[in-house]
Design an enzyme around this catalytic site. Structure first.
Site, short mmCIF file in Angstrom:
data_model
loop_
_atom_site.label_atom_id
_atom_site.label_comp_id
_atom_site.label_asym_id
_atom_site.label_seq_id
_atom_site.Cartn_x
_atom_site.Cartn_y
_atom_site.Cartn_z
CE LYS A 283 -8.44 57.53 5.72
NZ LYS A 283 -9.85 57.36 5.28
CD GLU A 371 -24.89 58.80 7.60
OE1 GLU A 371 -23.78 58.23 7.67
OE2 GLU A 371 -25.10 59.96 8.04
NE ARG A 399 -24.86 59.77 10.91
CZ ARG A 399 -24.03 60.63 11.50
NH1 ARG A 399 -23.71 60.47 12.78
NH2 ARG A 399 -23.53 61.63 10.84
#
Length: 624
Positions: A283, A371, A399
C-alpha cells in the site's frame, strides 16, 4: 518522487489506447499513472495509498482484458483511482469527490467501466460471480483486498463460487492492510501461504494438453483438480484453503511487476473453472512517504508532492473532532469501570479507539472488516457481564442490522453502539452517508436511541449509556469537528428519554435531534425574539413525552429537523405521537430525502442541497 512528463499517459483516453502499446511500455505507463495520482491528490484530497498499491495491477488488467466487455469488479473502491484515470476520466480527475464531479467510488451510473457499487467492502466476489453466471461469454475478474477478505460476505461468495459452474477469476490484492493493519487469522494465513511457481506452470501445461485431448469436461476437471490439490498438499505439508474449496490457486506473486502480471493473466485468462490469483502488494507503493506510514497516507489531505510534507491546519482554537472526544471519553470511562471494553470493525484510528487500544490493549478488540461479527461478538461479551462500546461508522452499521436485532436487542443486552459518521459525511458520498440509522433502528424493541447536539452531550450520553440497567443503547454523532472549544466537562447522567428546551417562543416550535440542532440555533437567532421555541430532543427513543405534550398544547406549527432520512425518523415519530394523542398540529419535517441518495460534496454544500443549512431552516420556520 521524480517528476516527469506524462507522455504515454496523455495518449491513453481509454483502455483500448493502452492495449495499442507494447508490453515494454507498461512500466513507464505505471510510473506516469502513479505520478498523476500523487499530483492530483496533493491538491484535491482523497484516498491515496490504496490506489498507489494497485497501479501495476490496474494497468495489467486493462491491458489483458477487453474492458468494458470483460468485467472488472473492484472491492473497497478507494483502490480504483488508477482505473478511473485509464477509463475516460483523466481530464476530469481533478473534480474527483467535488460536488458535481467524479464520484468518490466506482459507480455504474458514471461509467460503463464501473461494473458495480463498491463503497463498502467484501461484496466483489458475490457480485462478480453473479455476472460470470449471467453471461458466460465474457471474462469477469473480482479484485478484493485492503482487508476485505475478512468480511463474511467474501466467504459466502467463495463458498458459492466453488460449487457453481463459472470461470471467475478472483484476484487477492494482499497488502496486509485495510486502513489500519489487518488483523485476524486470515491475515496470518495469507502471510504463510505459498505455492510453487514451477508446479503451477507444469499443472497449467498439463491442463492445456488434456483440454486438447478432450479430457477436460467439468467432472473430469474437478476430479483432476482435487487430485492435484491433494498431491500438492501432501508434498508441501500445507493445506490451501482455496484449493480445498476446489478453487484453482496461483501465487503469491509480486503485484508490482507489471510485465510479469501481464504474462500470468494471459496464462490463466482462458482457464475454465474458478481461480484465485494471490498478489503481494505494498500500500502506497512508489511514493516513499506513503510507504513509510500507510495509515496516515490512506487519506492524507493536502500535501507537497515533492517533499511529502502534509499541509495540516492545527488551529488550537478550533474544536476537536467528535471521534477524538469519543476516544478520550471512552478511555476515561474504562479507567473508572473495569467492565467496559471497546470493539471496532477495522476502524481503530478512524473512530479514535486507538487511544484506549494503546492504554488498554487487552480490553480493546479490532475484529477486522466484519460489522455483523462485531455486533454479535459484543453481544456475547455483554451476555457474560461486560459492557462493550461497539463503534461502527453509521453507514457500515447497515451491514449488521440483523445482528443488532437478533443478537442484542432481542436479548436486551447491555451493548453501547456508537455510530460515528452519522448523517451527511461529505466527499465520500452516498455509500458513506449515515442516512438511515434513525429510521431503521426506531422500530426495534429494547433500543435506546440518542444523538448529542455537542461534545458535552456526547460525553454525558456515553457516561449514561454504561450505567447499570440500561440495555442496548445507541449514540449517533457526526463526522469531523464539533462546536465547543473546551470539550471537557463533568461526566453526568442524562435521564433517558428527556430532552431540553433551549429557547422559549410563542409561534413555532422547532424540535431537533443531534448536531444539526446547531444550525437551528443559528437560524432562529436571526428571527424575532420569542417567536420560535427550540427543543433539543436528545432521544429518538424513548421520546420526551413531556415536551411533546407542551408542544401539542401550545403550538399550531411544529418543524422537526434531523440529519437522517425524513421518513421514519424524528419527524415521523413526532407526527405519530401527536396524532395518537389527539393533537392537531401542522408538522413540517426537515431531513434527508427519502426517494433518492444524496451525492458527494462538502457537507455545507450538501446541507444546502437538501435544505438543512441555516438559511433553509430559517425559511422553513418562516413559511406559513
Amino acid at each position: 518522487m521524480e517528476k516527469q512528463e506524462l507522455g504515454l499517459l496523455k495518449s491513453i483516453d481509454y483502455p483500448s489506447d493502452l492495449r495499442r502499446l507494447t508490453i515494454d511500455d507498461l512500466p513507464k505507463v505505471c510510473e506516469e499513472l502513479r505520478q498523476d495520482i500523487v499530483e492530483e491528490l496533493s491538491v484535491n484530497p482523497g484516498h491515496l495509498a490504496s490506489s498507489l498499491g494497485v497501479v501495476e495491477l490496474t494497468v495489467a488488467l486493462h491491458y489483458v482484458y477487453n474492458t468494458p466487455e470483460d468485467r472488472i469488479v473492484w472491492d473497497v473502491g478507494h483502490q480504483a483511482y488508477g482505473h478511473k484515470i485509464l477509463t475516460g476520466r483523466r481530464e476530469r480527475f481533478s473534480t474527483n469527490r467535488k460536488l458535481g464531479g467524479i464520484r468518490p467510488f466506482p459507480s455504474p451510473e458514471e461509467s460503463e467501466y464501473d461494473t458495480f457499487a463498491c463503497g463498502h467492502a467484501s461484496n466483489s466476489i458475490s457480485a462478480a460471480l453473479g455476472m460470470a453466471v449471467a453471461n458466460k461469454n465474457r471474462k469477469v475478474v473480482a479484485v478484493i483486498g485492503d482487508g476485505a477478505m475478512s468480511g463474511g460476505l467474501a466467504f459466502e461468495g467463495l463458498n458459492n463460487a466453488s460449487s457453481s459452474p463459472n470461470d471467475l477469476l478472483i484476484i487477492l490484492n494482499d497488502n496486509n492492510m485495510s486502513i489500519d493493519r489487518s488483523v485476524g487469522g486470515m491475515k496470518q494465513y495469507l502471510l504463510g501461504l505459498n505455492t510453487n511457481e514451477t508446479y503451477n506452470a507444469i499443472r497449467f501445461k498439463a491442463e492445456r494438453w488434456l483440454h486438447g485431448k478432450g479430457m477436460m469436461n467439468d467432472d473430469r476437471r474437478k476430479g483432476l483438480i482435487r487430485l492435484s490439490n491433494a498431491l500438492k498438499s501432501a508434498i508441501s505439508h500445507q493445506q490451501n484453503i482455496f484449493e480445498g474449496m476446489n478453487i484453482r490457486y496461483f501465487g503469491p506473486f509480486d503485484g508490482h511487476n507489471v510485465k510479469e502480471l501481464v504474462r500470468i493473466l494471459r496464462q490463466i485468462k482462458n482457464m475454465s473453472g474458478p481461480k484465485l490469483l494471490h498478489l503481494h502488494t505494498q500500500k502506497g507503493h512508489g511514493y516513499a512517504p506513503a510507504e513509510k506510514d500507510v495509515t496516515t497516507w490512506h487519506a492524507p489531505g493536502k500535501f507537497d508532492p515533492e517533499t511529502g510534507e502534509r499541509i495540516v491546519n492545527n488551529d488550537p482554537t478550533k474544536p476537536q473532532k467528535y471521534q477524538y472526544v469519543f476516544g478520550h471519553t471512552l478511555l476515561e470511562l474504562a479507567q473508572q469501570n473495569p467492565k467496559i471494553v471497546g470493539v471496532t470493525p477495522a476502524m481503530p484510528t478512524g473512530c479514535s479507539m486507538n487511544i484506549m487500544m494503546k492504554a488498554m490493549p487487552d480490553r480493546t478488540f479490532d475484529v477486522g472488516i466484519a460489522e455483523g461479527h462485531a455486533v454479535t461478538f459484543s453481544g456475547g461479551m455483554a451476555k457474560d457481564g461486560l459492557i462493550p462500546f461497539c463503534n461502527i461508522y453509521s453507514a457500515f452499521a447497515q451491514r449488521a442490522f440483523d445482528n443488532i436485532i437478533h443478537d442484542v436487542a432481542l436479548l436486551n443486552l447491555h451493548v453501547v453502539f456508537c455510530f460515528d459518521r452519522a448523517g451527511l459525511v461529505g466527499e465520500d458520498g452516498p455509500t458513506h452517508h449515515g442516512a438511515f440509522d434513525l429510521a431503521a433502528l426506531r422500530p426495534i424493541p429494547n433500543l435506546t436511541i440518542s444523538a448529542p447536539m455537542d461534545e458535552h452531550e456526547l460525553r454525558r450520553l456515553m457516561y449514561t449509556a454504561q450505567l447499570p440497567g440500561k440495555g442496548p443503547f445507541v449514540i449517533r454523532y457526526p463526522r469531523g469537528g464539533g462546536v465547543l472549544k473546551d470539550w471537557r466537562c463533568p461526566l453526568e447522567e442524562i435521564k433517558v428519554g428527556t430532552g431540553r428546551k433551549l429557547r422559549d417562543g410563542d409561534d413555532v416550535a422547532v424540535l431537533s435531534i443531534g448536531d444539526i440542532g446547531n444550525n437551528v440555533t443559528q437560524a432562529i437567532q436571526e428571527l424575532p425574539a420569542h417567536s420560535v421555541a427550540h427543543y433539543d430532543m436528545r432521544f429518538l427513543k424513548p421520546l420526551d413525552e413531556g415536551i411533546l405534550h407542551e408542544v401539542g398544547r401550545k403550538f399550531k406549527r411544529v418543524v422537526t429537523v434531523e440529519n437522517g432520512v425524513r421518513n421514519g425518523g424524528l419527524g415521523s415519530a413526532v407526527m405519530e405521537w401527536l396524532g395518537d394523542h389527539g393533537y392537531t398540529v401542522q408538522v413540517t419535517r426537515l431531513g434527508l430525502p427519502t426517494d433518492h441518495f444524496v451525492e458527494h460534496g462538502k457537507v455545507s454544500e450538501l446541507q444546502h442541497l437538501v435544505g438543512l443549512d441555516v438559511e433553509s431552516i430559517k425559511k422553513a420556520i418562516q413559511a406559513q
